[in-house]
Write an enzyme that holds these catalytic residues in place. Structure first.
Site, mmCIF file in Angstrom:
data_model
loop_
_atom_site.group_PDB
_atom_site.id
_atom_site.type_symbol
_atom_site.label_atom_id
_atom_site.label_comp_id
_atom_site.label_asym_id
_atom_site.label_seq_id
_atom_site.Cartn_x
_atom_site.Cartn_y
_atom_site.Cartn_z
ATOM 1 N N ASP A 1 0.055 -0.884 -0.219
ATOM 2 C CA ASP A 1 0.336 0.232 -0.024
ATOM 3 C C ASP A 1 0.717 1.325 -0.322
ATOM 4 O O ASP A 1 2.191 1.009 0.751
ATOM 5 C CB ASP A 1 -1.024 -0.250 1.362
ATOM 6 C CG ASP A 1 -1.496 1.163 1.509
ATOM 7 O OD1 ASP A 1 -2.711 1.601 0.905
ATOM 8 O OD2 ASP A 1 -1.210 1.840 3.316
ATOM 9 N N ASP B 1 0.274 5.126 0.968
ATOM 10 C CA ASP B 1 -0.144 6.027 2.035
ATOM 11 C C ASP B 1 -0.114 5.599 3.693
ATOM 12 O O ASP B 1 -1.198 4.046 3.582
ATOM 13 C CB ASP B 1 -1.195 6.372 1.660
ATOM 14 C CG ASP B 1 -1.546 7.824 0.651
ATOM 15 O OD1 ASP B 1 -0.837 8.353 0.053
ATOM 16 O OD2 ASP B 1 -2.446 7.374 -0.424
ATOM 17 N N ASP C 1 -1.418 0.004 5.793
ATOM 18 C CA ASP C 1 -1.259 0.297 7.337
ATOM 19 C C ASP C 1 -2.722 0.725 7.986
ATOM 20 O O ASP C 1 -3.209 0.289 8.999
ATOM 21 C CB ASP C 1 -1.186 2.154 7.048
ATOM 22 C CG ASP C 1 -2.033 2.466 6.404
ATOM 23 O OD1 ASP C 1 -2.263 2.270 5.137
ATOM 24 O OD2 ASP C 1 -3.306 3.526 7.027
HETATM 25 N N1 LIG Z 1 -12.061 10.553 -0.397
HETATM 26 C C1 LIG Z 1 -11.390 10.090 0.331
HETATM 27 N N2 LIG Z 1 -10.001 9.366 0.374
HETATM 28 C C2 LIG Z 1 -9.709 9.138 1.744
HETATM 29 C C3 LIG Z 1 -9.590 9.298 2.704
HETATM 30 N N3 LIG Z 1 -9.234 8.934 3.729
HETATM 31 C C4 LIG Z 1 -8.227 8.847 2.488
HETATM 32 N N4 LIG Z 1 -7.715 8.736 1.814
HETATM 33 C C5 LIG Z 1 -6.887 8.448 0.823
HETATM 34 O O1 LIG Z 1 -7.225 7.577 0.512
HETATM 35 C C6 LIG Z 1 -5.530 7.063 -0.297
HETATM 36 C C7 LIG Z 1 -5.344 5.827 1.009
HETATM 37 O O2 LIG Z 1 -4.200 5.449 -0.348
HETATM 38 P P1 LIG Z 1 -4.077 4.158 0.556
HETATM 39 O O3 LIG Z 1 -2.687 4.014 -0.194
HETATM 40 O O4 LIG Z 1 -3.215 3.761 1.640
HETATM 41 O O5 LIG Z 1 -4.944 3.267 0.069
HETATM 42 C C8 LIG Z 1 -5.278 8.695 0.257
HETATM 43 O O6 LIG Z 1 -4.838 9.207 -1.298
HETATM 44 C C9 LIG Z 1 -5.782 8.878 0.974
HETATM 45 O O7 LIG Z 1 -5.806 11.110 0.572
HETATM 46 C C10 LIG Z 1 -11.560 9.991 2.781
HETATM 47 O O8 LIG Z 1 -12.029 9.887 3.021
HETATM 48 N N5 LIG Z 1 -11.796 9.969 1.473
HETATM 49 MG MG LIG Z 2 -2.428 3.328 3.326
#
Ligand SMILES: Nc1nc2c(ncn2[C@@H]2O[C@H](COP(=O)(O)O)[C@@H](O)[C@H]2O)c(=O)[nH]1
Ligand SMILES: [Mg+2]
Length: 489
Positions: free
Chosen positions: A10, A12, A322
Site C-alpha cells: 500500500d 499512503d 496500514d
Molecule cells: N475520498 C477520500 N479519500 C481518502 C480519505 N481518507 C484517505 N483517503 C485517501 O485514500 C488514499 C489512501 O491510499 P492508500 O495508499 O493508503 O491505499 C489517499 O489518497 C488518501 O488521500 C477519505 O476520507 N476520503
Molecule cells: Mg494506506
C-alpha cells in the site's frame, strides 16, 4: 517467506509515512474551512486549534451520543469521553454496560478510527460536541451529534478529493512526508530474491507518482519537470485508484484501465491486455517490452492483479498495509493473502514497555501473592464457619487467619502502590487513552484485530529488510490460562 512469490505494498501511511503534525493539521484546517464556508457552521470554528497528539488509532466514535470510546477485545468500554469530558464510571456502565443485547459498536451508529487519516476528524468531532453542549444557541437544534459527524466526514472526504491536501503535498512533499532512504534497498532486496513486487493504492496516478518520486529519489519536485518514472523499475505492476477494500471482493467487476504514465491518460484494457481505440494507432509497446517493464493501471480487482503477476495461489502473496480494514482484514479473510500491518506507534510503545518492565513484573508478583493469601483466608474462614473442628484446632486456625489477614494488608498496600506507579507510567503511553495495544489488563480491540488479521505486524515497512527474504516467520505459540506458569517462559 519462502512460498511468497509476490510482495505488494500500500502507499499512503505504509511506504509513505506522513508527518501527522503537518499533514493532519492540513486536513484539520481544510475541513474547518469547508464546515464554515460550505456547510454554514459558525465562523468561530476558524479560530480553533488542533492537538494532533490527542486522538489515537483504535478509538470508536459513538455518533449519536457524541462519545469517544476505547474498548477491550471483548468490546467492553473501558475509557469513555463525551467530547473532551470523561464519563463517570456510573454513566459509562449505564450507557454501555447494561444492555441485554451486546452492541457490536460498528457502522452505522459508530465510526472506527482505524487509520491515521482519521485522527483530525475524530478531534474535530469531539470539539464540535463540546461546542454544541456549551453554545446551544450557536448550533441549530436540528444539527445533532450524528449530523455533526456526518458533516465532518463529508468535509474530510472532500479535502481528500478536491486537491486541498494533495496539491499542498505535491508542492512540498518534504513538509508532509518523512524521508525514508531504506525503501529502495528493501525493494531491491525483494526483487533480487526473485519476488515480484507490486503497489496497490487508493491514490490516483498523478499523486502516486509525486509521492513515489519523493520516496525513491527524495526529490523535491519543481512542477512536473522534475518527476520521472525511475521508481517504476522497482515494481512489476502498479495499481492506482484501486478502491480497496472493494478491490479484494470476489464480486467486484470494476474495469481495469491502463494508465499512460506520461500523460496520465486511461486506456481501455481487456483483462489487462491493452485495447487500441477504434481508428487510433495501435499501442506502441512490443510484447517483450511489456513483459519486462512495470505497467501502471487504475481500478480493476484482485483477479486482474493475480493474472498480471501469474499468481497461482493467494497464499503466495504478501501484502503490506496500514489500514486494518481496508488493507488487511479483507485481503486475509476473503482471499487468504498473507498480510503485514504497519503500526508506527509500536516504536514508542515498545520503548516504554522496556522502561516499565520492572514495575509490571513487580505488579504481577504482588497480584499472585495477593491471590494466594486471599485463597488461604477464604479457605480458613470456610473451615471455621462450616467444618466441625475441635476448640484447640479452632484457636490455631483463628491465629493463622489473623496472621494471614495482617499479611494481606501488607501485600494489598504494596500492590496498591505498584498499581499507582504502573498507572502513572501507563499515562506515558498516552495521557488520555493509555497503551494502544492494551485496555487495562486486556488486549485492546485494536490489538485483537491485529492479532486476528495480520500475519505480521511491525512499526515500519522497511523492517522487512532486516531479515532474509527467505526467513521463516514462525507464528507465536498460543497459551491457555492453565498453561501459564507451566509452559510460558
Ligand atoms: N475520498 C477520500 N479519500 C481518502 C480519505 N481518507 C484517505 N483517503 C485517501 O485514500 C488514499 C489512501 O491510499 P492508500 O495508499 O493508503 O491505499 C489517499 O489518497 C488518501 O488521500 C477519505 O476520507 N476520503
Ligand atoms: Mg494506506
Amino acid at each position: 517467506m519462502k512460498n511468497i512469490v509476490a510482495v505488494g505494498f500500500d502507499m499512503d501511511y505504509t511506504l509513505a509515512q506522513y508527518k501527522a503534525e503537518t499533514f493532519e493539521s492540513l486536513a484539520y484546517a481544510g475541513t474547518i474551512r469547508k464546515l464554515v464556508y460550505d456547510l454554514g457552521y459558525s465562523e468561530e470554528l476558524l479560530s480553533w486549534s488542533f492537538d494532533w497528539k490527542y486522538m489515537v488509532r483504535g478509538l470508536v466514535l459513538d455518533k449519536k451520543r457524541g462519545n469517544i470510546l476505547k474498548m477491550d477485545r471483548h468490546k467492553y468500554v473501558k475509557v469513555a469521553y463525551h467530547g473532551f469530558k470523561e464519563l463517570s464510571k456510573d454513566d459509562k456502565v449505564e450507557t454501555y454496560g447494561n444492555t441485554l443485547v451486546r452492541d457490536s459498536f460498528d457502522e452505522p451508529d459508530y465510526a472506527l478510527i482505524d487509520t491515521l487519516f482519521s485522527l483530525a476528524e475524530a478531534y474535530l468531532f469531539a470539539q464540535l460536541v463540546d461546542f454544541k453542549d456549551n453554545n446551544p444557541d450557536k448550533v441549530p437544534e436540528d444539527i445533532d451529534y450524528a449530523r455533526m459527524y456526518k458533516d465532518v466526514r463529508a468535509a474530510v472526504d472532500l479535502c481528500h478529493r478536491d486537491g486541498t491536501l494533495k496539491q499542498m503535498v505535491a508542492k512540498d512533499p518534504e513538509r508532509y512526508i518523512n524521508v525514508d532512504t531504506s525503501i529502495l534497498p528493501m525493494l531491491k532486496m525483494l526483487r533480487d530474491s526473485g519476488r515480484s513486487t507490486f503497489l496497490v493504492t487508493n491514490s490516483l496516478w498523478d499523486y502516486t507518482n509525486v509521492v513515489m518520486n519523493f520516496l525513491c529519489n527524495s526529490s523535491v519536485p519543481d512542477g512536473d519537470q522534475n518527476l520521472n518514472f525511475d521508481w517504476l523499475q522497482y515494481f512489476d505492476v502498479v495499481i492506482t485508484g484501486s478502491a480497496k477494500p472493494g478491490f479484494f471482493h470476489d464480486d467486484n467487476r470494476a474495469n481495469l484501465f491502463e494508465v499512460d504514465a506520461k500523460s496520465g491518460m486511461l486506456l481501455n484494457t481487456d483483462n489487462g491486455s491493452p485495447m487500441p481505440q477504434v481508428g487510433g494507432a495501435s499501442l506502441a509497446l512490443s510484447p517483450t517490452k511489456l513483459a519486462k517493464s512495470c505497467r501502471v493501471f487504475q481500478g480493476g480487482n484482485v483477479r486482474h492483479l493475480h493474472k498480471l503477476l501469474s499468481i497461482e495461489s493467494s497464499s503466495q502473496v504478501l501484502y503490506v498495509g496500514d489500514h486494518i480494514y481496508g488493507d488487511i482484514l479483507r485481503s486475509k479473510k476473503a482471499l487468504g493473502w498473507r498480510t503485514m500491518l504497519v503500526v508506527p506507534e509500536l516504536e514508542r510503545e515498545v520503548e516504554l514497555l522496556w522502561e516499565l518492565r520492572k514495575t509490571r513484573k513487580e505488579l504481577q508478583e504482588l497480584r499472585n501473592e495477593r491471590n494466594v493469601i486471599e485463597d488461604k483466608i477464604h479457605h480458613l474462614k470456610w473451615s471455621l464457619k462450616f467444618e466441625d473442628v475441635e476448640a484447640d484446632e479452632k484457636d490455631r486456625l483463628s491465629g493463622e487467619l489473623h496472621q494471614l489477614e495482617g499479611e494481606r494488608e501488607r501485600v494489598r498496600l504494596s500492590h496498591q502502590d505498584a498499581l499507582r506507579e504502573c498507572h502513572r507510567q501507563v499515562l506515558q503511553f498516552h495521557g488520555v487513552w493509555g497503551q494502544l495495544m492494551k485496555t487495562g489488563y486486556q488486549n485492546s480491540r485494536f490489538a485483537h484485530q491485529v492479532e486476528r488479521f495480520a500475519c505480521l505486524y511491525s512499526s515500519q515497512v522497511t523492517n522487512l529488510s532486516l531479515y532474509s527474504p527467505d526467513k521463516y516467520y514462525r507464528p507465536s505459540e498460543d497459551f491457555m490460562p492453565h498453561e501459564f506458569g507451566i509452559v510460558c517462559l
